[in-house]
Scaffold this motif. Structure first.
Motif: not given
Length: 1551
Positions: A294-295, A696-699, A721-723, A757-760
């Motif tokens: 995300g941006e 924003s700020g998410a991968l 999945c989101v980090s 980074r771990p993801f959720t």
């Protein structure tokens, strides 16, 4: 299709053509849309709808002469799909971001109708139901559910467009299901008036009537021909039931799936057929996806360092700024909370919680403790104060629902969550606390599964003002837990997602940036403010930005669905947060409002935009409200989950984002996890809208659902999945699950991690589409994987609702889930039925839903259940509680009013049917056994020749001589004592008395009858019967003992008496005066022809005549008596017992049981056949012991009479039947204490033998031993016996208890083995450990009697079998019966039952075939002679076994499983009918439970026996017939079922 096309001209004129539709005035179009919605929600009847619609359209449609307009309208439906195609083509050319006017729902409805049209009508038998069951779901009994309470996650909204009320499926080409049934030709009255059209879904215009009738008649003819064809095959079609079964067979004859490969290789490994993946299935072809970022999160200088800091800032700098307005149920503002008030009230509460609550002078709460927030949905103000009060006090709020009753759906799980979080205090409002259920003490009741809580009311008077010097500590956002949000999993368990202060703040910042929130904006929130988007937007982010929230409670939405739109208009709200359901509801009510404007909205956030079906709500809503200022681009769907919080959201238009996307996907592709774009004309497509861009700020990345989290390919569906800094931390107290969900490390195909980074895991299934837009196609909660293909519950719901929109099922009152049966998921659909729908309508709807789902999703529905309105468990906001519904389904507590099971179509992974191998030659069998080291299975009792006993009776060849000798030698020795129900002695007989009475009988017979004549003895159990038995022997006649008819039940018992008298060719009947009157009574004439009775003599007052001589038979081989009994298969069989066999039987029993004149034995058996007859009439006379006789009939009026007698007379040996044992277990189970007080003591009993011709009933004997252990009964005392028609006593197990020296000739204890039930089906015996899967406990049938030899033989080759085989038990012994006695001269047929020889091995010995399957096992125990003990295990009657799928099943095993499946099943019996398994269960409970049993019975038989149940019959207790020995008469039951005589509560025909 021909019929459809030919009538296709008519509707084009009736339906407003696209051109006409466009020219219809806007208000007419609007009114039409309103009408459709009224109909869809059930606010208007079909008839009213048609009337109003035709009225509206009348001016715009040219009339067709002579046709009723309402009928014209109905006719349009057939070609609805053709009539609308031009419209959809017209829309395609519109601009990308403009909304589609053709609502997705119609496309789906049409797809469903077209799919149904393809189906040839399958004639399904309708379940039959007793009237009393129907009454329960009648209109009066049900209140219609509040139509507004559509499901919370409203999958499946029916949209505005045309809702076909009928379908091509019911058209001319296929007569409807109901026509097949009973009312075969019904078409003659079809649709002669408008009213019949509305009430009869198949109604057509008058012009069709003739074709309709013709086709029905045609269907009838073919149906009858079908039945006739089957009748000639020898299947009796004599009733409604058989017709229905025949239909079921016809339905099943058209196999859907490829046939199974027909060979069964290994004997034991019944491998379930594994579904091989289809080689042609679509596979992903794209590149591996790359994670999408995300941006960046913009840095805003004045953002507060934490949420409490934001509250402090606004509370002190803008105290008058409105924060939250709450409304009452009339929509009036009740209270507006300002930021100043929120700040001061939160401080007060924080101070009170920390300093004023104490227990034992210790503060009750410490920072970091968890506190439950229990606030009703209509009080957001108190909730907000409590939430921020906890944050200021550094406590962790855990918001939960208000428990309304002690049994709320899912309430126990919430309790578990509170317990695991260590919650001890609950905050609530005064009003709410008053409404909670109370215990008798007046305190709030403790709810099931909840920890003990202190309830604290947060209203003003209970909180105190903090002192001037106290200030809450305002810290920077840290990683400490800020709050815990509850989340319910697919299985129904509740977890607490912990959110840290920093994540809470980061999430607020990301939402602010994504939604472009500005200070002091107004936002309308319709969602639940306690969790998810309602909490994030309406309680947290709003405070960060000093926004004003208008909170719309659920209760107001129910009363006025437009309220949120009115508030948007009134407050000029810039943002509204809703669910698709709220948009749908507002469409219903919008006709009341003209002057509202939505032009102020810059964002309409659709919180469940991730639901694939929300697109249609958005389209329909836009279509209506575009004219009220709603701009298409402000609709912003978003996707979120409790774990990851907001995942993606469509940005508001001012942010310059790409236009919204829409994807039309192939359902078939999705089921394989692959994205394939399709066209809207296709039947099975899913249209989804995007849910915008990543936060924003998410991968984010998309990973495979199962196994290692590999990245998906670009055209593959996976779990998103989101980090991000703004997702949850963990599940509270569940480290294992937390690791799986919150610490996933996605990897590339090279196994390299995507990021450090771990993801959720979000539990959202979807993909990243063009322009980096996120698309969601389902949720993990709704994912059903059937035979390796994925299906989404929401999609199935939508298909079900599109079948007959709104006619039978309420919108949003439908649940779809899967249950695991036989190692695969099975789809279950449960819906609430409208109270006014008839049986036929519902059944028809159900059968069409099955076909629609099958056609569109290519998946079979395992079970479809309809429940009465308002009975499904609900979530707090009115949706259906899926996991609770599933739980009730599996526990049999759903109480449906209609059920349709389709195991035949769904279950395709059964083991392959067993093929019989070509028979191995006899010699190779022996060699094979020798090589394998298996011994031939044979065993024998002790050798009679070697037994030295001082047996005086042995010197007599005939039993009657023994009686004469005893009458001289010991005239006063008591032989018999008969007890009545009171336990007092009714009659006695000494040796001399018995002899004298027998003499009198003989004297009266000798003049009248010839020697060798057969005499029927029809007596109640007692001395008369025994005396006349010997009287007949004295006179040279052959006695036949017959059970007397039951005076209250002559109709069924008298014909049996008549039959035995006739078959035995009795020339005379001896009986008592009372029975003689009964035989000739007026009532008897109704049951039998009383004129054809032979001579009847009553023996009550015989003259005291003395005979000078008695008849002496010339040879012991002559016939002594006939023994008649009805087998469990319902066959009356009489066997001939010679004098020699009678003597040998008595001697063998005497030796086995060590019977002497000094012994007393208690007998509670019927004296009419088998071992009961031998023990009553023969053994006492032969051995001289005293018999205490307790007729089993006496137990009906006093259950304890037998055991009391055993205790009173200190009987060491006692005999009973299973039915007696069952009566004692059920009747005395709770009375052992009372019996002990009456000095009943059973420690005297050495052996209690159960006389039976069946497999030992372990469960019953064990519970009997356990219950009466308290009265001194030794656990080793109970044992079993085995006898059959050819030999009434093969095994008896006299267990002697005591010191070794006293054991005498006694044998070891009976042994129990566990065998593999699967191997048993292949006639193999494989021993397994106790408790292993598929294990079946079998108890030894008793010790083989002296002089008896037993061998196990192959039923077909008649060769001997080895130890590890199940075969027929053959017996050779001096007391075998000499043959069957039948009147029809069928002795030749059964000759080999009594004298048969082995086909190889020992071919000399003559054996009798018992007709029972069993096996022998050499045990480690030794008997008295030091030999190893051979145990005989009887498994079941050969005649009763069921041959299914090439395997042999024993009914009792299936019945045991079924009885275990539900607490209300009292008894069960199974039988087959034309290869269908029929299960009859007796329901002990209310009739509304009847339909719960259908699914449970089907499940358990599939799971444990790999069989599909064809028919489930639910009957009242006592319907399954049981004979005097306590054995089920399955064949009688079968005949009763086929002749329609059972009066069943419910009959379900599984498809």
């Amino acid at each position: 299709m021909a019929e459809r096309t030919s009538t296709g001209l008519l509707p084009v004129m009736l339906e407003p053509t696209p051109a006409v539709a466009m020219t219809l005035p806007a208000e007419v179009r609007e009114k039409l849309a309103e009408l459709e919605l009224e109909l869809s929600e059930g606010d208007i009847t079909q008839k009213g709808y048609e009337k109003k619609r035709s009225k509206l359209l009348a001016p715009y449609i040219p009339q067709i002469q002579g046709v009723d307009p309402s009928l014209q309208i109905d006719n349009r439906i057939q070609t609805s799909s053709q009539a609308v195609l031009p419209v959809s083509k017209h829309n395609k050319s519109r601009a990308n971001n403009a909304r589609d006017e053709r609502f997705r729902s119609d496309l789906h409805t049409e797809a469903v109708q077209a799919a149904l049209a393809k189906y040839k009508e399958r004639k399904m038998p309708m379940p039959s139901k007793r009237r009393s069951v129907l009454v329960q779901s009648s209109v009066e009994a049900c209140t219609p559910p509040d139509t507004s309470s559509a499901s919370e996650d409203e999958g499946s909204l029916r949209r505005q467009g045309r809702l076909p009320t009928s379908t091509p499926y019911q058209g001319h080409s296929h007569p409807a299901v109901e026509h097949w049934f009973n009312r075969v030709i019904q078409g003659s009255s079809t649709s002669s008036s408008a009213s019949s059209t509305s009430s009869h879904p198949g109604g057509r215009s008058v012009t069709n009537t003739s074709t309709h009738i013709g086709l029905n008649a045609n269907a009838t003819a073919t149906a009858l021909a079908d039945l006739m064809a089957h009748t000639q095959l020898g299947v009796p079609v004599n009733s409604r039931v058989s017709n229905k079964i025949q239909q079921l067979l016809n339905t099943l004859k058209r196999p859907k799936r490829p046939p199974l490969r027909e060979f069964f290789v290994d004997d034991f490994e019944e491998l379930l057929d594994v579904q091989q993946p289809d080689p042609n299935q679509p596979r992903p072809e794209g590149q591996q996806m790359s994670p999408l970022e995300g941006e960046a999160l913009g840095i805003v200088t004045n953002w507060p360092p934490s949420l409490p800091a934001a509250l402090q800032r606004w509370g002190t700098t803008h105290p008058k700024s409105p924060c939250l307005t709450s409304l009452d149920n009339a929509g009036k503002p009740v209270y507006t909370l300002t930021y100043g008030k929120l700040w001061t009230r939160s401080q007060k509460l924080a101070y009170t919680l920390l300093h004023k609550l104490s227990s034992r002078n210790e503060p009750l709460l410490m920072p970091g403790d968890r506190v439950a927030l229990v606030f009703p949905n209509n009080d957001p103000v108190m909730f907000m104060v409590a939430f921020y009060g906890c944050l200021l006090a550094e406590l962790v709020p855990v918001p939960i629902e208000v428990p309304l009753t002690r049994k709320d759906a899912g309430s126990q799980q919430i309790g578990f969550l509170l317990g695991s979080c260590g919650v001890t205090l609950a905050l609530t409002t005064d009003a709410c606390q008053k409404g909670l259920p109370k215990a008798q003490t007046g305190e709030v009741a403790t709810f099931k599964g909840w920890p003990r809580l202190l309830w604290f009311v947060t209203d003003g008077k209970h909180v105190v003002k903090p002192p001037k010097d106290w200030h809450p500590q305002i810290r920077e956002a840290s990683n400490d837990i800020a709050y815990i949000e509850y989340k319910t999993s697919k299985e129904g368990s509740t977890m607490g997602v912990t959110v840290s202060h920093s994540a809470m703040l980061a999430h607020c910042q990301a939402l602010t940036q994504a939604c472009g929130y500005t200070e002091a904006e107004t936002i309308t929130n319709v969602l639940d403010f306690k969790r998810e988007a309602g909490l994030w937007h309406g309680v947290l982010t709003s405070v960060m930005n000093r926004m004003h929230v208008i909170s719309i409670p659920y209760s107001l939405m129910k009363v006025n669905p437009l309220s949120w739109i009115q508030k948007v208009h009134m407050y000029k709200a810039r943002v509204a947060v809703v669910k698709s359901r709220d948009m749908h509801w507002s469409l219903l009510a919008q006709r009341d409002q003209r002057d509202i404007s939505l032009s102020s909205l810059r964002m309409l956030i659709v919180a469940d935009g991730a639901n694939p079906w929300s697109i249609s709500s958005c389209d329909a809503f836009l279509n209506v409200f575009q004219s009220r200022g709603l701009r298409p681009e402000v609709i912003c769907p978003c996707a979120s989950s409790s774990e990851a919080m907001t995942v993606a959201i469509r940005r508001p238009p001012e942010m310059g984002v790409p236009p919204p996307g829409k994807a039309v996907l192939s359902m078939s592709g999705l089921s394989h996890g692959v994205i394939r774009v399709d066209t809207e004309e296709k039947l099975s497509v899913l249209t989804v809208q995007d849910v915008g861009q990543v936060m924003s700020g998410a991968l984010i990345c998309v990973v495979r659902v199962e196994g290692t989290p590999y990245l998906c390919q670009t055209d593959e569906v996976g779990e998103i999945c989101v980090s991000s800094a703004s997702s949850g931390l963990a599940y509270y107290g569940l480290p294992g699950m937390t690791k799986n969900i919150f610490e996933t490390i996605p990897v590339k195909s090279s196994r390299v991690p995507v990021s450090d980074r771990p993801f959720t895991r979000t539990s959202l299934l979807g993909f990243v589409g063009p322009d980096n837009l996120v698309f969601i196609v389902g949720k993990m909660e709704g994912l059903m994987v059937v035979s390796g293909r994925r299906h989404n519950a929401d999609d199935v719901v939508a298909t079900a609702l599109a079948v007959e929109p709104m006619k039978f099922v309420y919108r949003g009152r439908i649940a779809v889930f899967s249950v695991s049966v036989l190692r695969d998921e099975r789809v279950v659909v449960v819906a609430e039925q409208r109270p006014d729908s008839s049986e036929e309508d519902s059944f028809q709807w159900m059968s069409r839903v099955l076909q629609a789902i099958d056609s569109i999703h290519q998946v079979g529905v395992y079970c479809l259940a309809l429940v009465p309105a308002n009975t499904l468990p609900k979530t707090p906001l009115g949706g259906i509680h899926i996991s609770e519904t599933k739980q009730r389904f599996l526990e049999g507590a759903l109480h449906p009013c209609n059920v349709l099971m389709c195991p035949h179509t769904c279950v395709t992974n059964l083991p392959k049917p067993r093929q019989k191998q070509p028979e191995v030659g006899p010699a190779s069998m022996i060699v094979g056994n020798l090589v394998a080291g298996k011994r031939i299975a044979q065993a024998c009792g002790r050798d009679l020749g070697q037994l030295e006993d001082n047996d005086q009776a042995r010197k007599f060849l005939y039993i009657q001589d023994v009686l004469q000798w005893r009458a001289q030698a010991t005239p006063d020795h008591p032989l018999f004592l008969v007890l009545n129900a009171k336990g007092t002695v009714a009659s006695t007989a000494t040796c001399l008395q018995l002899h004298k009475r027998a003499e009198r009988v003989a004297a009266s017979l000798m003049g009248r009858l010839n020697t060798g004549d057969h005499v029927a003895l029809v007596y109640p159990p007692g001395i008369d019967l025994i005396a006349t038995f010997y009287g007949c022997l004295y006179a040279g006649c052959v006695p036949v003992t017959v059970r007397p008819p039951h005076p209250q039940n002559l109709a069924t018992t008298l014909p049996t008496v008549k039959m035995i008298v006739e078959v035995s060719k009795s020339v005379c009947i001896l009986t008592t005066q009372a029975i003689m009157k009964l035989l000739k009574s007026k009532e008897a004439t109704a049951a039998v022809d009383i004129k054809s009775w032979p001579a009847v003599l009553d023996t009550d007052d015989l003259p005291r005549k003395k005979n000078s001589h008695f008849y002496k038979p010339p040879t012991p081989e002559m016939l002594a008596y006939l023994d008649f009994s009805v087998s469990t298969t319902g066959i009356l069989a009489g066997v001939k017992m010679s004098h020699a066999a009678t003597g040998a039987l008595c001697r063998s029993i005497k030796l086995q049981c060590e019977l002497y004149p000094s012994r007393q034995i208690a007998i509670c058996l019927d004296p009419y056949c088998g071992l009961g007859l031998a023990l009553w009439c023969l053994c006492s006379v032969y051995s001289g012991h005293q018999s205490i006789l307790v007729p089993p009939l006496e137990l009906e009026s006093n259950v304890s009479v037998w055991l009391t007698a055993v205790s009173q007379y200190k009987a060491r040996v006692t005999f009973c039947s299973y039915s007696v044992m069952e009566m004692c277990t059920k009747g005395l189970g709770s009375q052992t204490e009372a019996l002990r007080l009456r000095n009943v003591n059973l420690s005297c009993v050495r052996t209690c033998m159960v006389v039976a011709e069946e497999r030992p009933r372990i469960a019953l004997t064990q519970s009997f031993s356990k219950i009466f252990k308290d009265l001194g009964l030794s656990p080793r005392a109970v044992s079993t016996t085995f006898g059959c028609r050819v030999n009434v006593a093969i095994c008896l197990q006299p267990n002697r208890l005591g010191k070794l020296g006293e054991q005498g000739t006694s044998g070891p204890d009976p042994t129990t083995v566990y065998v593999d039930m699967r191997a048993l089906r292949h006639d193999r015996v494989r021993l397994v450990e106790r408790g292993s899967p598929h294990s079946l406990p079998l108890m030894e049938s008793g010790k083989i009697l002296p002089g008896v030899k037993v061998i196990i033989a192959n039923t077909e080759t008649k060769g001997p079998l080895g130890d590890s085989h199940l075969g027929e038990v053959w017996v050779s012994s001096p007391h075998n019966a000499t043959g069957y006695y039948t009147v029809y001269g069928e002795e030749a047929l059964h000759a080999d039952h009594f004298n048969t020889k082995l086909s190889f091995g020992d071919t000399q010995t003559v054996w009798a075939r018992t007709g029972y399957l069993g096996f022998l096992r050499r045990t480690e125990l030794t008997d008295a002679s030091g030999e190893r003990h051979d145990a005989l295990y009887v498994v079941g009657s050969l005649d009763e076994t069921l041959e299914l799928r090439g395997m042999r099943y024993h009914p009792i095993d299936i019945e045991t499983s079924v009885i275990r499946s539900h607490k209300s099943i009292a008894e069960c019996a199974v039988f087959t009918w034309t290869n269908l398994l029929v299960v009859v269960v007796e329901l002990e409970g209310s009739e509304q439970e009847a339909l719960d049993l259908v699914a449970l019975v089907t499940n358990v038989v599939l799971e444990e026996h790999y069989l599909i149940v064809g028919v489930v019959v639910v009957v009242d207790p006592g319907v399954i017939p049981i004979n005097s020995r306590g054995e089920k008469q399955r064949m009688h039951l079968r005949d009763g079922f086929l002749a329609d005589q059972l009066d069943p509560i419910y009959v379900a025909y599984n498809m």
